[in-house]
Scaffold this motif. Structure first.
Motif, mmCIF file in Angstrom:
data_model
loop_
_atom_site.group_PDB
_atom_site.id
_atom_site.type_symbol
_atom_site.label_atom_id
_atom_site.label_comp_id
_atom_site.label_asym_id
_atom_site.label_seq_id
_atom_site.Cartn_x
_atom_site.Cartn_y
_atom_site.Cartn_z
ATOM 1 N N VAL A 63 -13.234 -1.307 3.089
ATOM 2 C CA VAL A 63 -13.551 -2.547 3.806
ATOM 3 C C VAL A 63 -14.828 -2.351 4.618
ATOM 4 O O VAL A 63 -15.771 -3.141 4.554
ATOM 5 N N ARG A 64 -14.857 -1.247 5.356
ATOM 6 C CA ARG A 64 -16.028 -0.996 6.198
ATOM 7 C C ARG A 64 -17.264 -0.691 5.338
ATOM 8 O O ARG A 64 -18.367 -1.164 5.601
ATOM 9 N N ARG A 103 0.821 -1.217 0.000
ATOM 10 C CA ARG A 103 0.000 0.000 0.000
ATOM 11 C C ARG A 103 0.857 1.270 0.000
ATOM 12 O O ARG A 103 1.846 1.350 0.730
ATOM 13 N N GLU A 156 1.039 4.940 1.322
ATOM 14 C CA GLU A 156 0.442 5.664 2.446
ATOM 15 C C GLU A 156 0.639 7.170 2.244
ATOM 16 O O GLU A 156 1.491 7.587 1.450
ATOM 17 N N TYR A 210 -16.184 8.860 5.621
ATOM 18 C CA TYR A 210 -14.916 8.112 5.518
ATOM 19 C C TYR A 210 -14.180 8.512 4.236
ATOM 20 O O TYR A 210 -12.961 8.627 4.212
ATOM 21 N N GLY A 267 -3.632 3.081 0.600
ATOM 22 C CA GLY A 267 -4.051 2.530 1.894
ATOM 23 C C GLY A 267 -5.332 3.127 2.477
ATOM 24 O O GLY A 267 -6.273 2.387 2.784
ATOM 25 N N CYS A 319 -11.201 -2.674 -2.120
ATOM 26 C CA CYS A 319 -10.592 -2.979 -0.806
ATOM 27 C C CYS A 319 -9.120 -3.350 -0.995
ATOM 28 O O CYS A 319 -8.354 -3.365 -0.031
ATOM 29 N N ARG A 367 -8.743 0.908 3.027
ATOM 30 C CA ARG A 367 -9.275 0.610 4.373
ATOM 31 C C ARG A 367 -10.697 1.146 4.541
ATOM 32 O O ARG A 367 -11.542 0.491 5.146
#
Ligand code: BYC
Length: 304
Positions: A147-148, A14, A16, A76, A140, A135, A144
């Motif tokens: 995913v949620r 990933r 970042e 998000y 990154g 996902c 992430r």
């Protein structure tokens, strides 16, 4: 020695926020994540209008929870975009003055309660097919967040399917309402995946950067293959006489998508574009006092 951008991408790891990244990679991510965030908050409108008209307390509670989840997804995603060095204010300005897009799908009307079911089944279903590979996106914070979001989208899809199933097994009038909603949402849902591969301007580069993992047509086909047997279980039909299993390809063949409609909607001329944007701008203006109060409070806390 720290790994370079290309090393990280090649190793399927990933990137970042503090890593070096090409400007074009950053710009592509801002474009896609912002468009995704805007879709979540504009996507609250077609369903939000049904909260007061849900047919029971239970249905109202479920719809309320779903629409709140969409606000959370926007949060998000705006947060993920901010890690790339843009502010939420800049992104909202770009939405409001038309420099950034939101998904074509939210420019269609929701005239009946059954549209809530069709949106859950087809629109959230298409969203899941598109978003599960995200996902594993190379950035990154975006991966992430997805995913949620995907976990919540599965609940959304199931509630829509169950709602439609109930209507499809209800009175003849309820079944008709369910069928008409599916007829309305089928083709626009297929357009959510974006233009055909030959016309997709960003796919090749986004796939090389491992932002996108599959082409638009691949994901569209995956969605069609899932939806056809689900429609059979619902006892509803899909409005495409050319849909049939092709054993040679191992996929369903389908009819021609009306790309001129997609282009019209993207150009701002869909059935609800003007209303959606007017409502969004009004909501933003109405919320100005909340933002002012929140930032005044934050400034006082910092000074304390
Ligand atoms: N609508 O080169 P392409 C949700 C644009 S929210 C509008 O293939 P890319 C939900 C594209 O931006 C669903 N525009 O682009 C929420 C580009 O124009 P620009 C939102 C579209 O980015 C509440 C041009 O067409 N999901 O699920 O490689 C309730 C060429 O396209 C659309 C996401 O945003 C469209 N449908 O691929 C319920 C997922 N399609 O920017 C549900 C994340 C294409 O050059 N996004 N365009 O002017 C993606 O996966 C990709 O951005 C796309 C497009 C597959 C959508």
């Amino acid at each position: 020695m720290s790994a370079t951008f290309d090393d990280i991408i090649d190793a399927d790891e990933r990137i970042e926020p503090r890593d070096d990244m090409p400007d074009a990679y950053r710009r592509t991510l801002i474009r896609q994540i912002a468009q995704h965030a805007h879709s979540e908050i504009i996507g609250m409108q077609p369903e939000g209008s049904w909260i007061t008209r849900a047919p029971s307390l239970k249905r109202k509670a479920i719809l309320l929870a779903k629409v709140q989840d969409e606000a959370g997804h926007g949060l998000y995603l705006y947060g993920a975009a901010e890690t790339l060095g843009v502010s939420r204010d800049e992104l909202l300005d770009a939405l409001h003055d038309g420099r950034q897009r939101y998904s074509s799908i939210f420019n269609y009307p929701t005239p009946t309660w059954a549209d809530m079911g069709a949106i859950g089944w087809l629109v959230d279903g298409a969203a899941i097919v598109n978003q599960v590979p995200l996902c594993r996106c190379s950035y990154g914070p975006y991966a992430r967040a997805m995913v949620r979001i995907c976990k919540e989208e599965s609940f959304h899809q199931r509630q829509g399917y169950e709602l439609l199933y109930t209507l499809a097994h209800g009175t003849p009038a309820q079944k008709r309402m369910a069928q008409e909603a599916v007829d309305r949402w089928w083709w626009p849902s297929l357009m959510m995946f974006g233009p055909p591969d030959g016309e997709s301007t960003h796919s090749a580069q986004s796939m090389a950067w491992k932002i996108k993992r599959h082409s638009n047509d691949e994901l569209r086909q995956r969605f069609i293959d899932m939806a056809v047997p689900q429609a059979e279980i619902l006892g509803l039909t899909l409005p495409d006489p050319d849909l049939r299993w092709n054993p040679g390809r191992g996929h369903y063949d389908h009819g021609e998508i009306d790309w001129s409609e997609f282009k019209r909607v993207l150009a701002g001329d869909g059935p609800m574009n003007a209303q959606r944007m007017a409502h969004r701008r009004r909501a933003h203006e109405d919320g100005a006092w909340v933002r002012a109060a929140a930032s005044a409070y934050a400034a006082r806390e910092e000074g304390a």
